[in-house]
Design a protein around this motif. Structure first.
Motif, mmCIF file in Angstrom:
data_model
loop_
_atom_site.group_PDB
_atom_site.id
_atom_site.type_symbol
_atom_site.label_atom_id
_atom_site.label_comp_id
_atom_site.label_asym_id
_atom_site.label_seq_id
_atom_site.Cartn_x
_atom_site.Cartn_y
_atom_site.Cartn_z
ATOM 1 N N CYS A 1 33.972 44.663 58.835
ATOM 2 C CA CYS A 1 33.521 43.228 58.140
ATOM 3 C C CYS A 1 31.888 42.615 58.494
ATOM 4 O O CYS A 1 31.454 41.748 58.902
ATOM 5 N N PHE B 1 29.148 37.131 51.934
ATOM 6 C CA PHE B 1 30.096 37.410 50.520
ATOM 7 C C PHE B 1 29.332 36.374 50.226
ATOM 8 O O PHE B 1 29.364 34.799 50.529
ATOM 9 N N TRP C 1 42.583 39.902 55.947
ATOM 10 C CA TRP C 1 42.029 40.631 55.416
ATOM 11 C C TRP C 1 40.812 40.918 56.469
ATOM 12 O O TRP C 1 40.370 41.838 55.822
ATOM 13 N N SER D 1 35.775 37.457 42.519
ATOM 14 C CA SER D 1 35.253 38.712 42.758
ATOM 15 C C SER D 1 33.683 38.815 43.639
ATOM 16 O O SER D 1 33.322 38.233 43.211
ATOM 17 N N LYS E 1 40.736 40.577 43.946
ATOM 18 C CA LYS E 1 41.028 40.138 44.626
ATOM 19 C C LYS E 1 42.789 40.947 44.758
ATOM 20 O O LYS E 1 43.218 40.887 45.795
ATOM 21 N N HIS F 1 31.952 44.813 44.275
ATOM 22 C CA HIS F 1 31.890 43.578 43.954
ATOM 23 C C HIS F 1 34.019 43.392 45.016
ATOM 24 O O HIS F 1 34.013 44.006 44.749
ATOM 25 N N GLU F 2 34.119 42.851 45.884
ATOM 26 C CA GLU F 2 35.425 42.714 46.682
ATOM 27 C C GLU F 2 36.214 41.798 45.393
ATOM 28 O O GLU F 2 36.483 40.531 44.880
ATOM 29 N N TYR G 1 38.333 46.361 54.922
ATOM 30 C CA TYR G 1 37.377 46.020 56.697
ATOM 31 C C TYR G 1 38.480 46.678 56.978
ATOM 32 O O TYR G 1 37.636 46.658 58.788
ATOM 33 N N VAL H 1 29.199 41.762 47.449
ATOM 34 C CA VAL H 1 29.232 41.815 48.761
ATOM 35 C C VAL H 1 27.878 42.566 49.470
ATOM 36 O O VAL H 1 27.364 42.752 48.364
ATOM 37 N N LYS I 1 41.021 49.472 47.167
ATOM 38 C CA LYS I 1 40.615 49.261 48.576
ATOM 39 C C LYS I 1 40.587 50.247 49.802
ATOM 40 O O LYS I 1 40.284 50.497 50.253
ATOM 41 N N THR J 1 41.309 46.703 44.682
ATOM 42 C CA THR J 1 40.602 47.517 44.357
ATOM 43 C C THR J 1 39.156 46.390 44.022
ATOM 44 O O THR J 1 39.446 45.490 44.384
ATOM 45 N N CYS J 2 38.700 47.002 44.360
ATOM 46 C CA CYS J 2 37.138 46.629 44.408
ATOM 47 C C CYS J 2 35.994 47.463 43.676
ATOM 48 O O CYS J 2 36.221 48.387 43.283
#
Ligand SMILES: [Zn+2]
Length: 203
Positions: A105, A110, A33, A119, A136, A133-134, A39, A122, A96, A139-140
């Motif tokens: 990162c 987190f 990830w 979600s 899954k 909020h990241e 990231y 961060v 994202k 999108t974030c």
């Protein structure tokens, strides 16, 4: 009947793996990830035209954004009120791939929220400014107050309007009424009860 006849070949122990400096496979999967947006550390050419820049209070975390948000919300969820120390969270949903953290990162911490466990929240690990909020998926949800809008007051206003919330969510948990005429949902989304500005159900 004999169980799985042993013929002298089947069942021999596997050869001992050669000693290697490569990390074990599960470590590679767990860290994968870090090499995906948002990231993935990219050059300006790789990322494309930057529309906005955002940063935390101490400036150790900064990011570039190149696309308009898909939508934006005011969230009244109790967990976000506590996280921000504010009655309302202003969040904008972005792809994202449209966001890129300058240092990947590094410097981010987190944690998961009880309302949106899938979600993670961060934040900056130095100054603890909430960053996003990241989600899954692809999108974030970023927080527009971190974005430095440029230009005259009118230009800043028209850029900010692109991040204007379409609705209020978790309005049943609100600390204050916000009579702005924007659509309000009692819970996460349109599958919940629609409410008026003062929390009364709308049929
Ligand atoms: Zn910071």
């Amino acid at each position: 009947m004999a169980e799985m006849g042993y013929d002298g070949n089947v069942g021999d122990p596997l050869p001992t793996p050669a000693v290697t400096n490569n990390p074990p496979e599960h470590t590679l999967v767990a860290e994968e990830w870090k090499h995906r947006p948002p990231y993935l550390i990219q050059s300006t050419q790789e990322f494309g035209e930057i529309k906005w820049r955002g940063s935390c209070q101490c400036q150790k975390i900064s990011y570039s954004l190149k696309g308009k948000p898909i939508r934006a919300t005011f969230s009244h969820a109790r967990s976000t009120q506590i996280m921000h120390g504010a009655p309302v969270e202003w969040a904008a949903l972005v792809h994202k791939s449209d966001i890129s953290f300058d240092n990947g990162c590094n410097g981010l911490s987190f944690s998961s929220s009880s309302d949106l466990p899938a979600s993670p929240s961060v934040s900056c690990e130095s100054c603890h400014t909430p960053i996003m909020h990241e989600g899954k998926g692809s999108t974030c949800s970023i927080f527009p107050p971190l974005i430095k809008f440029k230009g005259s007051m009118d230009e800043q206003r028209s850029q900010r309007d692109l991040f204007k919330p379409n609705c209020h969510i978790f309005y049943a948990q609100r600390m204050m009424d916000i009579p702005d005429g924007i659509t309000k949902w009692s819970d996460l989304d349109e599958s919940s009860q629609r409410l008026d500005d003062y929390g009364n159900p709308i049929e």
